[in-house]
Design an enzyme around this catalytic site. Structure first.
Site, PDB file in Angstrom:
ATOM      1  N   HIS A  41       0.841  -1.207   0.000  1.00 17.72           N
ATOM      2  CA  HIS A  41       0.000   0.000   0.000  1.00 17.72           C
ATOM      3  C   HIS A  41       0.875   1.257   0.000  1.00 17.72           C
ATOM      4  O   HIS A  41       0.548   2.251  -0.656  1.00 17.72           O
ATOM      5  CB  HIS A  41      -0.909   0.019   1.229  1.00 17.72           C
ATOM      6  CG  HIS A  41      -1.889  -1.109   1.288  1.00 17.72           C
ATOM      7  ND1 HIS A  41      -1.745  -2.175   2.137  1.00 17.72           N
ATOM      8  CD2 HIS A  41      -3.025  -1.345   0.584  1.00 17.72           C
ATOM      9  CE1 HIS A  41      -2.752  -3.018   1.975  1.00 17.72           C
ATOM     10  NE2 HIS A  41      -3.542  -2.543   1.040  1.00 17.72           N
ATOM     11  N   VAL A 190       4.423  -5.432  -5.022  1.00 18.47           N
ATOM     12  CA  VAL A 190       5.581  -5.475  -4.127  1.00 18.47           C
ATOM     13  C   VAL A 190       5.649  -6.886  -3.537  1.00 18.47           C
ATOM     14  O   VAL A 190       4.625  -7.464  -3.159  1.00 18.47           O
ATOM     15  CB  VAL A 190       5.455  -4.422  -3.001  1.00 18.47           C
ATOM     16  CG1 VAL A 190       6.657  -4.478  -2.066  1.00 18.47           C
ATOM     17  CG2 VAL A 190       5.309  -3.032  -3.600  1.00 18.47           C
ATOM     18  N   LEU A 198       2.996  -9.233  -1.511  1.00 18.73           N
ATOM     19  CA  LEU A 198       2.465  -8.743  -0.232  1.00 18.73           C
ATOM     20  C   LEU A 198       0.943  -8.715  -0.305  1.00 18.73           C
ATOM     21  O   LEU A 198       0.363  -8.309  -1.304  1.00 18.73           O
ATOM     22  CB  LEU A 198       2.982  -7.333   0.073  1.00 18.73           C
ATOM     23  CG  LEU A 198       4.488  -7.153   0.275  1.00 18.73           C
ATOM     24  CD1 LEU A 198       4.764  -5.798   0.938  1.00 18.73           C
ATOM     25  CD2 LEU A 198       5.096  -8.257   1.115  1.00 18.73           C
ATOM     26  N   ARG A 201      -3.786 -10.674   3.561  1.00 15.40           N
ATOM     27  CA  ARG A 201      -4.193 -12.028   3.960  1.00 15.40           C
ATOM     28  C   ARG A 201      -3.002 -12.933   4.264  1.00 15.40           C
ATOM     29  O   ARG A 201      -3.199 -14.025   4.793  1.00 15.40           O
ATOM     30  CB  ARG A 201      -5.078 -12.650   2.881  1.00 15.40           C
ATOM     31  CG  ARG A 201      -6.458 -11.988   2.799  1.00 15.40           C
ATOM     32  CD  ARG A 201      -7.401 -12.733   1.878  1.00 15.40           C
ATOM     33  NE  ARG A 201      -8.771 -12.283   2.034  1.00 15.40           N
ATOM     34  CZ  ARG A 201      -9.418 -11.479   1.185  1.00 15.40           C
ATOM     35  NH1 ARG A 201      -8.799 -11.034   0.095  1.00 15.40           N
ATOM     36  NH2 ARG A 201     -10.668 -11.126   1.394  1.00 15.40           N
TER      37      ARG A 201
END
Ligand code: PAF
Length: 307
Positions: A41, A190, A198, A201
């Protein structure tokens, strides 16, 4: 650590926080998330900042959207980590975080996979394929909430991860088809050092599953590395790699065109395509994908020596 971003809990607060930026004509970059933020993120936020510049505003929404979960999926146990998320947003220089309640987003009512509101977004036939075969109502939920958030944030540019590639394709199609005036950017996935993409979960995996989860990327890379010999060889290389894994329950492994339409058997040399995988490790379902450049399919005798 930088200053905490401004936090909007309601639609009115969000609109008020963005009003000065609009008055100044600043560009707005937007990253929709369900929280449990991680480095993936953070990279989307950095892309949004790069798109709008220092004079622009970067908005992140944090909302676990009930409509995109089916009954029995992980809506209740999905990680909710608002304080840590605000720290990450502060460190990345986010200007505004929008973290509404379900009632704020769906005043008409919402539960897993259903809303009593009248209008939802029909995502079209692609939403019944790949992820949609296992999660038939998922993309209706995703597109409906993204459309609501686009309407509230009114971004110039929105950044989505390529890890959820089908989501990216469908959001882009919605923005174009419904003339939303938002530029939809797909940011690179990423990965952990062992290749695992990534995902919020990943924290559900036990240590054995976490070790095995890295194989998903190996499967995709096997296809990528042999794609020059055509799609059949690429897919077979991926399947051979998959046979070496343990505890991975495959949902699908497919090569599609970059826009996710099915590919014809013969494609021109250099066709840009995508290989996509979804699999379960125990009760955790993971997805991943990679771009591949296909060579023209060859006659079987020309494939000898290719694993
Ligand atoms: O990718 C996600 O996290 C979600 O599907 C999104 C785009 C935030 C919509 O709820």
């Amino acid at each position: 650590m930088s200053d905490r971003p401004s936090l909007a809990r309601s639609r009115e607060e969000l609109v008020a926080l963005l009003a000065p930026a609009r008055a100044q004509g600043s560009r707005v970059g937007y990253v929709p998330t369900m929280g449990a933020l991680h480095e993936g993120h953070a990279s989307l936020v950095r892309e949004a900042r790069a798109q709008v510049g220092e004079s622009g505003r970067v908005v992140v929404s944090i909302f676990v959207n009930p409509l995109q979960f089916a009954p029995g999926e992980d809506l209740d146990r999905y990680p909710r980590t608002l304080e840590a998320d605000l720290d990450l947003c502060a460190a990345e220089g986010v200007d505004v975080v929008f973290a509404p309640s379900p009632e704020e987003v769906y005043p008409g009512g919402v539960a897993a996979g259903e809303t009593s509101e009248t209008t939802t977004v029909d995502p079209g036939p692609l939403a019944t394929q790949l992820e949609g075969r296992v999660r038939p109502t998922h993309f209706r939920g995703v597109l409906t909430v993204v459309a609501k958030f686009f309407g509230l944030v009114r971004p110039d540019v929105a950044v989505f991860g390529q890890k959820d590639y089908q989501q990216l394709v469908l959001v882009r199609a919605m923005a174009t088809d419904l003339c939303m005036g938002v530029d939809v950017i797909g940011a690179e996935t990423v990965r952990e050092p062992d290749g695992l993409a990534l995902s919020s979960r990943n924290r559900y995996l036990d240590s054995e599953q976490r070790f095995e989860a890295a194989s998903l990327n190996l499967v995709l890379r096997a296809a990528q590395e042999s794609a020059q010999w055509g799609q059949d060889v690429a897919l077979e290389s991926a399947r051979a790699e998959l046979r070496r894994t343990k505890g991975i329950d495959l949902d699908y492994l497919e090569i599609r065109a970059a826009d996710l339409s099915p590919l014809p058997a013969e494609v021109p040399e250099g066709t840009e395509a995508r290989i996509l995988i979804a699999a379960r490790l125990g009760s955790t379902r993971l997805i991943d994908n990679l771009p591949i450049t296909l060579g023209a399919s060859r006659a079987p005798e020309a494939q000898e020596g290719v694993r």
